[in-house]
Design a protein around this motif. Structure first.
Motif, PDB file in Angstrom:
ATOM      1  N   ARG A  42     -18.827  16.165  20.527  1.00 25.61           N
ATOM      2  CA  ARG A  42     -17.449  15.705  20.331  1.00 25.61           C
ATOM      3  C   ARG A  42     -17.185  14.284  20.794  1.00 25.61           C
ATOM      4  O   ARG A  42     -16.232  13.630  20.140  1.00 25.61           O
ATOM      5  CB  ARG A  42     -16.581  16.948  21.239  1.00 25.61           C
ATOM      6  N   ALA A  43     -17.727  14.099  21.928  1.00 22.05           N
ATOM      7  CA  ALA A  43     -17.630  12.656  22.454  1.00 22.05           C
ATOM      8  C   ALA A  43     -18.145  11.656  21.439  1.00 22.05           C
ATOM      9  O   ALA A  43     -17.384  10.494  21.365  1.00 22.05           O
ATOM     10  CB  ALA A  43     -18.388  12.570  23.676  1.00 22.05           C
ATOM     11  N   ALA A  44     -18.894  11.797  20.565  1.00 26.49           N
ATOM     12  CA  ALA A  44     -19.289  11.038  19.465  1.00 26.49           C
ATOM     13  C   ALA A  44     -18.649  10.989  18.301  1.00 26.49           C
ATOM     14  O   ALA A  44     -18.053   9.902  17.825  1.00 26.49           O
ATOM     15  CB  ALA A  44     -20.812  11.280  19.278  1.00 26.49           C
ATOM     16  N   ILE A  45     -17.994  12.167  17.884  1.00 27.54           N
ATOM     17  CA  ILE A  45     -17.330  12.376  16.474  1.00 27.54           C
ATOM     18  C   ILE A  45     -15.850  12.031  16.856  1.00 27.54           C
ATOM     19  O   ILE A  45     -15.349  11.258  15.778  1.00 27.54           O
ATOM     20  CB  ILE A  45     -17.306  13.906  16.220  1.00 27.54           C
ATOM     21  N   GLU A  46     -15.099  12.252  17.800  1.00 26.99           N
ATOM     22  CA  GLU A  46     -13.684  12.039  18.160  1.00 26.99           C
ATOM     23  C   GLU A  46     -13.375  10.587  17.823  1.00 26.99           C
ATOM     24  O   GLU A  46     -12.370  10.227  17.358  1.00 26.99           O
ATOM     25  CB  GLU A  46     -13.516  12.508  19.478  1.00 26.99           C
ATOM     26  N   PRO A  47     -14.042   9.584  18.434  1.00 27.05           N
ATOM     27  CA  PRO A  47     -13.589   8.026  18.119  1.00 27.05           C
ATOM     28  C   PRO A  47     -13.542   7.822  16.568  1.00 27.05           C
ATOM     29  O   PRO A  47     -12.677   7.012  16.326  1.00 27.05           O
ATOM     30  CB  PRO A  47     -14.614   7.238  18.848  1.00 27.05           C
ATOM     31  N   VAL A  48     -14.277   8.302  15.770  1.00 28.75           N
ATOM     32  CA  VAL A  48     -14.271   8.107  14.359  1.00 28.75           C
ATOM     33  C   VAL A  48     -13.175   9.056  13.848  1.00 28.75           C
ATOM     34  O   VAL A  48     -12.144   8.271  12.975  1.00 28.75           O
ATOM     35  CB  VAL A  48     -15.403   8.540  13.697  1.00 28.75           C
ATOM     36  N   GLN A  49     -12.919  10.161  14.121  1.00 27.05           N
ATOM     37  CA  GLN A  49     -11.687  10.757  13.680  1.00 27.05           C
ATOM     38  C   GLN A  49     -10.382  10.166  14.098  1.00 27.05           C
ATOM     39  O   GLN A  49      -9.451  10.197  13.447  1.00 27.05           O
ATOM     40  CB  GLN A  49     -11.857  12.341  14.180  1.00 27.05           C
ATOM     41  N   ARG A  50     -10.337   9.576  15.172  1.00 27.45           N
ATOM     42  CA  ARG A  50      -9.016   9.111  15.877  1.00 27.45           C
ATOM     43  C   ARG A  50      -8.524   7.866  15.029  1.00 27.45           C
ATOM     44  O   ARG A  50      -7.337   7.812  14.956  1.00 27.45           O
ATOM     45  CB  ARG A  50      -9.477   8.674  17.290  1.00 27.45           C
ATOM     46  N   ILE A  51      -9.324   7.231  14.189  1.00 26.77           N
ATOM     47  CA  ILE A  51      -9.229   6.217  13.426  1.00 26.77           C
ATOM     48  C   ILE A  51      -8.803   6.655  11.913  1.00 26.77           C
ATOM     49  O   ILE A  51      -8.550   5.850  11.112  1.00 26.77           O
ATOM     50  CB  ILE A  51      -9.653   4.883  13.543  1.00 26.77           C
ATOM     51  N   GLY A  52      -8.699   7.713  11.912  1.00 33.34           N
ATOM     52  CA  GLY A  52      -8.432   8.309  10.347  1.00 33.34           C
ATOM     53  C   GLY A  52      -9.815   8.515   9.388  1.00 33.34           C
ATOM     54  O   GLY A  52      -9.618   8.701   8.204  1.00 33.34           O
ATOM     55  N   ARG A  99     -23.262  25.310  25.274  1.00 36.46           N
ATOM     56  CA  ARG A  99     -21.965  25.024  25.834  1.00 36.46           C
ATOM     57  C   ARG A  99     -21.825  23.585  26.355  1.00 36.46           C
ATOM     58  O   ARG A  99     -20.699  22.950  26.284  1.00 36.46           O
ATOM     59  CB  ARG A  99     -21.611  26.007  26.717  1.00 36.46           C
ATOM     60  N   GLU A 100     -22.964  22.938  26.570  1.00 37.80           N
ATOM     61  CA  GLU A 100     -22.767  21.530  26.918  1.00 37.80           C
ATOM     62  C   GLU A 100     -23.181  20.718  26.149  1.00 37.80           C
ATOM     63  O   GLU A 100     -22.828  19.337  26.212  1.00 37.80           O
ATOM     64  CB  GLU A 100     -24.132  21.193  28.357  1.00 37.80           C
ATOM     65  N   VAL A 101     -23.755  20.956  24.879  1.00 38.99           N
ATOM     66  CA  VAL A 101     -24.023  20.263  23.809  1.00 38.99           C
ATOM     67  C   VAL A 101     -22.658  19.788  22.963  1.00 38.99           C
ATOM     68  O   VAL A 101     -22.619  18.828  22.470  1.00 38.99           O
ATOM     69  CB  VAL A 101     -25.215  20.653  22.759  1.00 38.99           C
TER      70      VAL A 101
END
Length: 353
Positions: free
Chosen positions: A196-206, A189-191
């Motif tokens: 997500r914190a690592a993945i999201e910046p990549v996904q945010r730019i498409g 639950r903490e991992v």
């Protein structure tokens, strides 16, 4: 999550290659993996191109002793905002590929390029601050480290996007299999928020963000972080660790996710020689084990890439080239033999679709 591209069983590499010369490495990638090229990491050229120091030596106060990386242990907002590519001396293959891609002939120009970067849990396992503490001993520090890696990964994606390519960035996370163990004593639950914190910046730019783990993590919990792609050891006796989580994998594919099948035994453990026809049957059967109404075999095949199990830095020249030939034969063979259901927009004879 949507599925903006097809990856119809395209062969690709994990990252590391045997080379010590960046120009030779990139020339080989563009010849052998032109449908889904990747930038080659060259740990045989310099130890600083190993996955830990390659990126993490850019952390504040970082030093590496060949096993553990030490750093200041804190990251400012500016540090995260300014995270970028490693310098050329630590990522020669990346810069060489960026220079060569504009010269690729149109008939061999791919739609997608793959990059890679160390993942936050693996970096945490092998890094310490000046007092000897690992980032995962403080959740806020670990999440900020993940955000810093995410920003660096997003910059990788941007440089390929500027050249007109879609980008896939895989986070190398072998230590995900250690979650809940003494080396990484954290609950899932903490991992998941850290991933997500690592993945999201990549996904945010498409771009597409994936997770590579050649061990056997809890894939259901990994998928809670919503990566676009999961890459796993797909050999007989190993792929069952993924099939065990078939419900989560089916949901992942149904909502637009991708799979990376590590099939060629680059670690020296597995069937050799690689029998393409046998592997066609094997892969089709394992895809059926994962498939269901909203995640048909045809859909899985449209959203899958084929690779070795791990990198090729330990292979000799003949074997590394054989990996590429075998994966290409497997790709084209299974496209013709098993191209079934929901694939009317994919031409199995076209090398790029």
């Amino acid at each position: 999550m949507d599925a903006p591209i097809h990856l119809p069983l395209l062969p690709c590499g994990i990252g590391s290659t045997r080379h010590t010369d960046a120009a030779e490495a990139v020339a080989e990638v563009l010849e052998d993996y032109w449908r889904l090229p990747f930038w080659p990491q060259l740990p045989n050229r310099t130890p600083e191109e190993q996955m830990i120091p390659q990126t993490a030596l850019s952390l504040p106060g970082a030093a590496w002793d060949g096993e553990f990386l030490t750093w200041s242990g804190s990251l400012s907002d500016d540090d995260i905002a300014n995270a970028g590519l490693p310098p050329r001396e630590r990522a020669a293959g990346l810069y060489e590929l960026l220079e060569r891609l504009p010269e690729v002939p149109e008939e061999r120009k791919s739609k997608v390029v793959k990059g890679q970067i160390i993942g936050p849990l693996t970096l945490s396992r092998w890094s310490r601050d000046r007092s000897g503490c690992a980032p995962h001993e403080d959740l806020e520090t670990l999440e900020r480290l993940a955000s810093w890696l995410g920003a660096a990964a997003a910059e990788q994606a941007r440089v390929f996007q500027r050249l007109g390519y879609q980008a896939i960035i895989l986070f190398d996370e072998p230590e995900l299999a250690s979650v809940g163990e003494p080396s990484i004593p954290l609950p899932w639950r903490e991992v998941a928020p850290v991933l997500r914190a690592a993945i999201e910046p990549v996904q945010r730019i498409g771009a597409l963000a994936g997770i590579h783990c050649c061990a056997a993590p809890n894939w259901t919990r990994v998928l809670d972080a919503r990566p676009n792609l999961i890459h796993f050891d797909a050999r007989e006796g190993h792929v069952e660790d993924v099939i065990e989580h078939h419900r989560a994998v089916r949901e992942h594919v149904a909502r637009g996710g991708y799979l990376g099948w590590g099939l060629w035994p680059t670690d020296g453990r597995g069937p050799t020689p690689f029998e393409s026809k046998e592997m066609q049957y094997f892969l089709a059967n394992k895809a059926r084990d994962l498939s269901f109404v909203d995640a048909s075999v045809g859909l899985i095949f449209k959203r899958s890439m084929l690779t070795g199990v791990c990198g090729g830095a330990g292979l000799d020249a003949a074997t590394e080239r054989q990996v590429a030939r075998d994966l290409e034969e497997l790709s084209m063979g299974i496209r013709h033999r098993y191209w079934i259901a929901a694939t009317t927009d994919v031409d199995p004879d076209s090398p790029l679709t």
